[in-house]
Design a protein around this motif. Structure first.
Motif, short mmCIF file in Angstrom:
data_model
loop_
_atom_site.label_atom_id
_atom_site.label_comp_id
_atom_site.label_asym_id
_atom_site.label_seq_id
_atom_site.Cartn_x
_atom_site.Cartn_y
_atom_site.Cartn_z
N ALA A 219 0.83 -1.21 0.00
CA ALA A 219 0.00 0.00 0.00
C ALA A 219 0.86 1.26 0.00
O ALA A 219 0.54 2.26 -0.64
CB ALA A 219 -0.94 -0.01 1.21
N HIS A 224 -3.50 2.84 -2.23
CA HIS A 224 -4.66 1.97 -2.00
C HIS A 224 -5.94 2.75 -2.24
O HIS A 224 -5.98 3.98 -2.16
CB HIS A 224 -4.64 1.38 -0.58
CG HIS A 224 -4.75 2.41 0.51
ND1 HIS A 224 -5.94 3.00 0.88
CD2 HIS A 224 -3.80 2.96 1.31
CE1 HIS A 224 -5.72 3.86 1.87
NE2 HIS A 224 -4.43 3.86 2.14
N ALA A 228 -10.03 -0.76 0.65
CA ALA A 228 -9.17 -1.87 0.21
C ALA A 228 -8.80 -2.78 1.37
O ALA A 228 -8.57 -3.98 1.17
CB ALA A 228 -7.91 -1.32 -0.45
N ALA A 232 -8.78 1.67 5.67
CA ALA A 232 -8.58 2.45 4.45
C ALA A 232 -9.82 3.29 4.20
O ALA A 232 -10.69 2.93 3.39
CB ALA A 232 -8.28 1.53 3.28
N SER A 275 -3.11 0.28 -7.91
CA SER A 275 -3.10 0.45 -6.46
C SER A 275 -3.74 -0.75 -5.79
O SER A 275 -4.44 -1.55 -6.44
CB SER A 275 -3.86 1.72 -6.08
OG SER A 275 -5.22 1.62 -6.50
N VAL A 276 -3.53 -0.91 -4.49
CA VAL A 276 -4.14 -2.01 -3.74
C VAL A 276 -5.65 -1.79 -3.72
O VAL A 276 -6.13 -0.75 -3.29
CB VAL A 276 -3.59 -2.07 -2.31
CG1 VAL A 276 -4.29 -3.16 -1.51
CG2 VAL A 276 -2.08 -2.32 -2.34
#
Length: 492
Positions: A219, A224, A228, A232, A275-276
């Motif tokens: 991350a 993220h 996620a 987050a 991204s995550v």
């Protein structure tokens, strides 16, 4: 600059014609003799005026020039010369052995930069490389600018090697892997590469793998999306996005978890990432500089680091020497740290000659960082304006300053070897073979260790041992060691 006739690139006669410019008559004599032994024709001059006249009379195949000359700056002349004669390789010699000088030489379009004093074999090798480059054509354009207030300090031969590599990579986007013990200045190298490169106006973002919880590293790197993972609450950009257009410094890369290694490898291969928790593909427009105090090759063998990622990162390796291997830089660094402390408002201090001698004798297990912290502590707590040897011992604790551990260890090792010989082979002590036996037992591991340290590079290994390269080659033949066939691990 006076007009100089443009040479014909195709003209490569044998022997090659070398023009040498240095105001030191002794250097001119020694260098000219060495290059003539290589089979070259050498013309030597002492001033820029003589250099210009010689260039008007006959264009050489390679120019070797000093920086500081009686009637001008050799680097400034080399810059103008590069425009007039772009296919003439220039090798710069300089006693001003700083990173600034190395990068100025690259900026001037020089083929190579050799700090004084230099090894004649190194110069001969540089001339051969310059002649080969002349046949291929000029290299990539040099860097655009230079910052004269760089943080890297040192005039030792070990640091000159570092400067030369930095000077060559700043104009590229090649991935760099910086290795060295803790406290040697790996992040300073990364910042110098960024600040001197074409990405200097973009961000420099650093991430220490050892300081981030393993489950959060992906991350941190790639960002993220909201939701996620637990906690987050909103989207967050990762370091790759934050460093867009600039440099991403991945410190302690050897501590990166295997899952994150796999994702990083994909980014380096494709130049893209997500991204995550995200699906949008993001372009990774960054230069990567990684650093570690571990031996990644050993981690690859033990299965802790991906071999393919290691090769992706190790495009340009830079090995920073520990401070104990560059003791001639200790006084320079100590004075610099005291001066900087004074500029920051701390009391201004100087070091006595005895204190400097003790500093140079210390092991410095914490390397440059330990020296910097010590100088700042003495600047604040020192009683007088001059730091004396006794105060220095006190600041380091009861152990005081100690001689290099390698000296003690080698001494004890020889004593142990003699005790074993006396116990197991007492006749050896009396039959006149003791010296030869000791040399035979020490020479092979010494040569192999130096080849390991310098990646099987015979020239650097010979230089580290104080040997001529030809002498090393003969010893390798006598001992049956073939560097081309032996694996190695960098033991820095």
């Amino acid at each position: 600059m006076d007009h100089i006739p443009h040479p014909v690139a195709a003209r490569m006669t044998q022997p090659a014609r070398i023009l040498l410019c240095d105001d030191d008559a002794a250097i001119r004599t020694v260098v000219a003799q060495a290059l003539r032994r290589e089979g070259h024709v050498v013309q030597s001059v002492a001033t820029l005026g003589q250099l210009r006249a010689q260039l008007r009379a006959e264009a050489p195949d390679v120019l070797v020039t000093d920086v500081v000359l009686p009637d001008g700056d050799g680097l400034e002349h080399a810059t103008a010369l590069a425009a007039e004669m772009p296919d003439l390789p220039v090798i710069v010699l300089s006693a001003q052995n700083t990173l600034t000088t190395a990068v100025r030489a690259t900026e001037a379009g020089a083929f190579d930069y050799l700090p004084k004093p230099f090894d004649l074999d190194t110069l001969a090798l540089a001339v051969r490389g310059a002649l080969a480059r002349r046949r291929r054509g000029p290299d990539e354009a040099p860097v655009d600018s230079i910052d004269a207030s760089l943080p890297l300090i040192g005039r030792s031969a070990a640091m000159q090697d570092v400067y030369r590599v930095i000077a060559r990579v700043v104009a590229t986007d090649l991935t760099v892997l910086v290795t060295g013990e803790s406290g040697t200045g790996k992040e300073l190298v990364a910042r110098a590469i960024h600040d001197l490169g074409r990405r200097a106006r973009a961000p420099f973002i650093a991430l220490n793998m050892a300081a981030i919880p393993r489950e959060l590293i992906e991350a941190e790197l790639f960002g993220h999306e909201r939701g996620a993972f637990t906690g987050a609450a909103q989207r967050s950009a990762g370091k790759f996005e934050q460093a867009a257009g600039g440099t991403l410094f991945l410190d302690e890369i050897g501590d990166m978890p295997m899952d994150a290694q796999t994702r990083l490898l994909r980014v380096l291969q494709s130049g893209e990432f997500t991204s995550v928790g995200g699906a949008r593909v993001i372009r990774a427009d960054v230069r990567i500089v990684a650093a570690t105090n571990k031996t990644l090759a050993a981690q690859v063998q033990s299965g802790q680091f991906r071999e393919d990622l290691f090769y992706r990162l190790n495009v340009v390796p830079i090995a920073l020497p520990p401070l104990r291997e560059r003791r001639q830089d200790v006084a320079l660094l100590a004075r610099h740290f005291l001066d900087r402390a004074g500029q920051e408002g701390l009391p201004r201090k100087t070091l006595s000659a005895e204190a400097l001698a003790l500093l140079e004798a210390h092991d410095w297990p914490g390397n440059v960082r330990e020296l910097e912290n010590l100088m700042r502590r003495l600047a604040v707590l020192g009683r007088d304006t001059t730091i004396e040897a006794g105060e220095l011992r006190g600041a380091l604790g009861e152990g005081g300053l100690r001689p290099p551990a390698v000296d003690i260890d080698l001494h004890e090792a020889v004593r142990g070897w003699l005790r074993r010989i006396a116990r197991e082979e007492p006749v050896t002590l009396e039959n006149g073979t003791l010296y030869d036996r000791l040399i035979a037992d020490v020479e092979r591991p010494l040569i192999e260790a130096m080849l390991d340290r310098h990646g099987n590079n015979q020239l650097r290994a010979a230089k580290a041992m104080g040997l001529n390269r030809n002498t090393l080659r003969k010893r390798l033949d006598d001992l049956g060691i073939d560097p081309a066939l032996r694996p190695y691990q960098n033991e820095r």
